[in-house]
Design a protein around this motif. Structure first.
Motif, PDB file in Angstrom:
ATOM      1  N   GLY A 188     -25.118   7.568 -21.940  1.00 52.96           N
ATOM      2  CA  GLY A 188     -25.621   6.509 -22.810  1.00 52.96           C
ATOM      3  C   GLY A 188     -24.543   5.727 -23.526  1.00 52.96           C
ATOM      4  O   GLY A 188     -24.850   4.814 -24.296  1.00 52.96           O
ATOM      5  N   LYS A 189     -23.281   6.038 -23.271  1.00 53.15           N
ATOM      6  CA  LYS A 189     -22.191   5.295 -23.921  1.00 53.15           C
ATOM      7  C   LYS A 189     -21.980   3.933 -23.268  1.00 53.15           C
ATOM      8  O   LYS A 189     -21.480   3.000 -23.902  1.00 53.15           O
ATOM      9  CB  LYS A 189     -20.896   6.105 -23.867  1.00 53.15           C
ATOM     10  CG  LYS A 189     -20.953   7.396 -24.683  1.00 53.15           C
ATOM     11  CD  LYS A 189     -19.632   8.156 -24.586  1.00 53.15           C
ATOM     12  CE  LYS A 189     -19.690   9.456 -25.396  1.00 53.15           C
ATOM     13  NZ  LYS A 189     -18.423  10.222 -25.279  1.00 53.15           N
ATOM     14  N   VAL A 190     -22.298   3.860 -21.982  1.00 56.04           N
ATOM     15  CA  VAL A 190     -22.223   2.606 -21.230  1.00 56.04           C
ATOM     16  C   VAL A 190     -23.580   2.378 -20.581  1.00 56.04           C
ATOM     17  O   VAL A 190     -24.138   3.295 -19.961  1.00 56.04           O
ATOM     18  CB  VAL A 190     -21.127   2.657 -20.153  1.00 56.04           C
ATOM     19  CG1 VAL A 190     -21.174   1.395 -19.279  1.00 56.04           C
ATOM     20  CG2 VAL A 190     -19.746   2.809 -20.781  1.00 56.04           C
ATOM     21  N   TYR A 191     -24.129   1.180 -20.721  1.00 55.62           N
ATOM     22  CA  TYR A 191     -25.389   0.853 -20.069  1.00 55.62           C
ATOM     23  C   TYR A 191     -25.102   0.242 -18.707  1.00 55.62           C
ATOM     24  O   TYR A 191     -24.144  -0.517 -18.536  1.00 55.62           O
ATOM     25  CB  TYR A 191     -26.210  -0.100 -20.927  1.00 55.62           C
ATOM     26  CG  TYR A 191     -26.701   0.558 -22.190  1.00 55.62           C
ATOM     27  CD1 TYR A 191     -27.818   1.398 -22.167  1.00 55.62           C
ATOM     28  CD2 TYR A 191     -26.029   0.378 -23.403  1.00 55.62           C
ATOM     29  CE1 TYR A 191     -28.255   2.037 -23.320  1.00 55.62           C
ATOM     30  CE2 TYR A 191     -26.461   1.004 -24.560  1.00 55.62           C
ATOM     31  CZ  TYR A 191     -27.576   1.838 -24.502  1.00 55.62           C
ATOM     32  OH  TYR A 191     -27.998   2.477 -25.646  1.00 55.62           O
ATOM     33  N   GLY A 192     -25.963   0.579 -17.743  1.00 61.73           N
ATOM     34  CA  GLY A 192     -25.742   0.093 -16.382  1.00 61.73           C
ATOM     35  C   GLY A 192     -25.678  -1.409 -16.303  1.00 61.73           C
ATOM     36  O   GLY A 192     -24.840  -1.977 -15.607  1.00 61.73           O
ATOM     37  N   THR A 193     -26.540  -2.082 -17.042  1.00 64.96           N
ATOM     38  CA  THR A 193     -26.513  -3.543 -17.079  1.00 64.96           C
ATOM     39  C   THR A 193     -27.040  -4.020 -18.418  1.00 64.96           C
ATOM     40  O   THR A 193     -27.788  -3.317 -19.101  1.00 64.96           O
ATOM     41  CB  THR A 193     -27.355  -4.162 -15.944  1.00 64.96           C
ATOM     42  OG1 THR A 193     -27.243  -5.593 -15.976  1.00 64.96           O
ATOM     43  CG2 THR A 193     -28.822  -3.778 -16.039  1.00 64.96           C
ATOM     44  N   GLY A 194     -26.631  -5.211 -18.780  1.00 65.25           N
ATOM     45  CA  GLY A 194     -27.202  -5.856 -19.947  1.00 65.25           C
ATOM     46  C   GLY A 194     -28.551  -6.450 -19.585  1.00 65.25           C
ATOM     47  O   GLY A 194     -29.143  -6.121 -18.548  1.00 65.25           O
ATOM     48  N   GLN A 195     -29.043  -7.342 -20.408  1.00 64.15           N
ATOM     49  CA  GLN A 195     -30.378  -7.907 -20.216  1.00 64.15           C
ATOM     50  C   GLN A 195     -30.514  -8.625 -18.874  1.00 64.15           C
ATOM     51  O   GLN A 195     -29.582  -9.239 -18.382  1.00 64.15           O
ATOM     52  CB  GLN A 195     -30.694  -8.868 -21.367  1.00 64.15           C
ATOM     53  CG  GLN A 195     -29.691  -9.997 -21.551  1.00 64.15           C
ATOM     54  CD  GLN A 195     -30.043 -11.252 -20.788  1.00 64.15           C
ATOM     55  OE1 GLN A 195     -31.002 -11.282 -20.046  1.00 64.15           O
ATOM     56  NE2 GLN A 195     -29.255 -12.294 -20.953  1.00 64.15           N
ATOM     57  N   VAL A 196     -31.703  -8.543 -18.317  1.00 61.45           N
ATOM     58  CA  VAL A 196     -32.019  -9.223 -17.055  1.00 61.45           C
ATOM     59  C   VAL A 196     -33.288 -10.050 -17.299  1.00 61.45           C
ATOM     60  O   VAL A 196     -34.181 -10.101 -16.473  1.00 61.45           O
ATOM     61  CB  VAL A 196     -32.236  -8.204 -15.917  1.00 61.45           C
ATOM     62  CG1 VAL A 196     -32.362  -8.910 -14.568  1.00 61.45           C
ATOM     63  CG2 VAL A 196     -31.068  -7.213 -15.850  1.00 61.45           C
ATOM     64  N   ASN A 197     -33.372 -10.662 -18.477  1.00 62.70           N
ATOM     65  CA  ASN A 197     -34.614 -11.345 -18.848  1.00 62.70           C
ATOM     66  C   ASN A 197     -34.431 -12.840 -19.091  1.00 62.70           C
ATOM     67  O   ASN A 197     -35.278 -13.482 -19.708  1.00 62.70           O
ATOM     68  CB  ASN A 197     -35.221 -10.698 -20.099  1.00 62.70           C
ATOM     69  CG  ASN A 197     -34.367 -10.900 -21.340  1.00 62.70           C
ATOM     70  OD1 ASN A 197     -33.164 -11.090 -21.249  1.00 62.70           O
ATOM     71  ND2 ASN A 197     -34.995 -10.834 -22.517  1.00 62.70           N
ATOM     72  N   SER A 198     -33.348 -13.426 -18.592  1.00 61.01           N
ATOM     73  CA  SER A 198     -33.131 -14.855 -18.788  1.00 61.01           C
ATOM     74  C   SER A 198     -34.101 -15.667 -17.940  1.00 61.01           C
ATOM     75  O   SER A 198     -34.696 -15.161 -16.981  1.00 61.01           O
ATOM     76  CB  SER A 198     -31.698 -15.232 -18.414  1.00 61.01           C
ATOM     77  OG  SER A 198     -31.507 -15.112 -17.011  1.00 61.01           O
ATOM     78  N   ASP A 199     -34.254 -16.948 -18.279  1.00 60.96           N
ATOM     79  CA  ASP A 199     -35.132 -17.798 -17.477  1.00 60.96           C
ATOM     80  C   ASP A 199     -34.570 -18.011 -16.080  1.00 60.96           C
ATOM     81  O   ASP A 199     -35.330 -18.191 -15.122  1.00 60.96           O
ATOM     82  CB  ASP A 199     -35.358 -19.143 -18.172  1.00 60.96           C
ATOM     83  CG  ASP A 199     -34.067 -19.898 -18.418  1.00 60.96           C
ATOM     84  OD1 ASP A 199     -33.789 -20.862 -17.725  1.00 60.96           O
ATOM     85  OD2 ASP A 199     -33.317 -19.517 -19.317  1.00 60.96           O
TER      86      ASP A 199
END
Length: 428
Positions: A188-199
């Motif tokens: 949990g120190k590094v997330y696999g990816t940031g947000q994938v919710n952009s338009d």
């Protein structure tokens, strides 16, 4: 437009009000060049670096066209659109206008822009050429292109022990499972990816499902059930911990680029526009990789990828010199000298010949981006329709309700219903 880098929407109302107040008519017939000296006014926004570079473009154009003088009107983004709206309302618009997709449909739809019949677009990919069309007419020419990509930090990926799938064949499900595995491996120190919710990500999803964000006639190109499926994918990534908690996503969306998760080593991957590679690589201290976004069926040729116009060239419908205005736009679009001056400041050149000619002069990051742009040229879907008036507010609602799903305050179905209602009411 990505949520984290969303530009201010305040000038849109002013622009719309001013343009709506006018009934403008375009120039009829083929434009004829003037016999004597001509002065063109040209407005643009940007950094001081762009300002100096644009002055060199003007000097190069004037050297080849001694009977045409170009008077620059330079400003920053914050005041640019209010000023342009006032100029249009007072029938004093610049002859040549640096244009943005968020405003193109509004200005073109109200007759404020000249149809550009005399600019050569033969070296453009067809979807790129068509991106400047409104109701089938060419009102803008792309200055440069970007693409939605997944950027990856190879050091963080390697440290997790997780292998990234081939980007030509990976799916949305594989993006989720791969990112979740990276999060788990790091404790949990590094997330696999940031947000994938952009338009932009949503538009790819819709296009791959036979839909679209907007249609050519200015409507929403998807139904409530389509949006619910997209939000269900958001919930899936939330539950698998492929993405960070909603609070982190929210903070990242408003952070400066050097403080965002990919730059600070908190995200192993994230979706960005390709032109952001240089800034992100510098901030992270890593030679970041560019990867294709995922597809539904694992076939990049069916991923409906698209080039985003970084900005456009347009001309006023009230210009007294339509031939000369188009000559300038053709010069900055297709002239090799202009390409060497502008390089990638306004995006990777849309003209494929100019792109090839300048690639050796680009920075390493821009050269990598240009190479990627060329690699995916055979994988493009159709042109992305110009957003209608109110389109920016509509996509803001879609992104905002995706966060309601990430916070687990609304179900995907509830969020889709509310978001669609707001999006429909936003479109004028």
């Amino acid at each position: 437009m990505m949520f984290r880098a969303r530009k201010s929407l305040l000038p849109i109302a002013a622009a719309a009000a001013a343009v709506l107040a006018l009934t403008l008519t375009g120039c009829g017939g083929a434009p004829q060049a003037s016999d004597g000296p001509v002065t063109l006014r040209f407005s643009w926004w940007g950094s001081d670096t762009r300002h100096k570079m644009t002055e060199k473009l003007i000097e190069a154009f004037e050297a080849e066209n001694p009977n045409i003088k170009v008077q620059g009107e330079y400003g920053d983004w914050s005041g640019y659109w209010d000023k342009l709206a006032t100029q249009v309302a007072s029938q004093d618009a610049p002859d040549i206008i640096q244009m943005d997709a968020a405003y193109l449909g509004e200005y073109a739809g109200r007759g404020a822009l000249l149809e550009l019949k005399d600019v050569d677009l033969s070296k453009f990919d067809q979807p790129v050429a068509d991106s400047g069309k409104v109701e089938g007419k060419q009102y803008a020419v792309t200055s440069g292109v970007n693409a939605m990509v997944v950027m990856a930090n190879p050091a963080l990926v390697a440290a997790s022990g997780v292998s990234l799938p081939d980007d030509k064949t990976w799916t949305w499900d594989q993006l989720d499972s791969t990112a979740a595995a990276i999060t788990q491996a790091s404790g949990g120190k590094v997330y696999g990816t940031g947000q994938v919710n952009s338009d932009a990500a949503a538009n790819l999803w819709f296009r791959q499902h036979g839909k679209s964000l907007f249609t050519n006639d200015g409507k929403l190109g998807f139904e409530e059930s389509d949006l619910a499926e997209w939000y269900e994918y958001q919930a899936k990534m939330r539950d698998s911990k492929a993405v960070p908690p909603a609070s982190v996503i929210t903070e990242d969306a408003t952070a400066s680029i050097d403080q965002q998760g990919l730059s600070t080593g908190k995200f192993a991957m994230n979706m960005y526009w390709s032109n952001q590679l240089g800034a992100l690589s510098k901030a992270s201290g890593q030679d970041l990789e560019i990867r294709r976004p995922p597809s539904v069926d694992g076939n990049a040729a069916d991923a409906q990828q698209f080039y985003k116009s970084s900005m456009f060239w347009s001309a006023s419908s009230r210009t007294k010199h339509p031939a000369e205005a188009q000559k300038f736009i053709d010069f900055v679009t297709n002239n090799a000298k202009a390409g060497e001056i502008g390089l990638a400041d306004r995006g990777i050149p849309a003209n494929s010949d100019i792109r090839a000619a300048v690639v050796s002069k680009l920075t390493p990051a821009d050269a990598k981006t240009a190479k990627f742009i060329d690699e995916i040229s055979g994988e493009l879907g159709g042109a992305v329709p110009v957003p209608p008036a109110g389109g920016s507010a509509a996509v803001e609602a879609l992104t905002r309700y995706s966060l309601e799903v990430h916070f687990n305050r609304l179900s995907p179905q509830e969020a889709a219903k509310k978001a669609l209602e707001e999006a429909k009411s936003a479109i004028l």
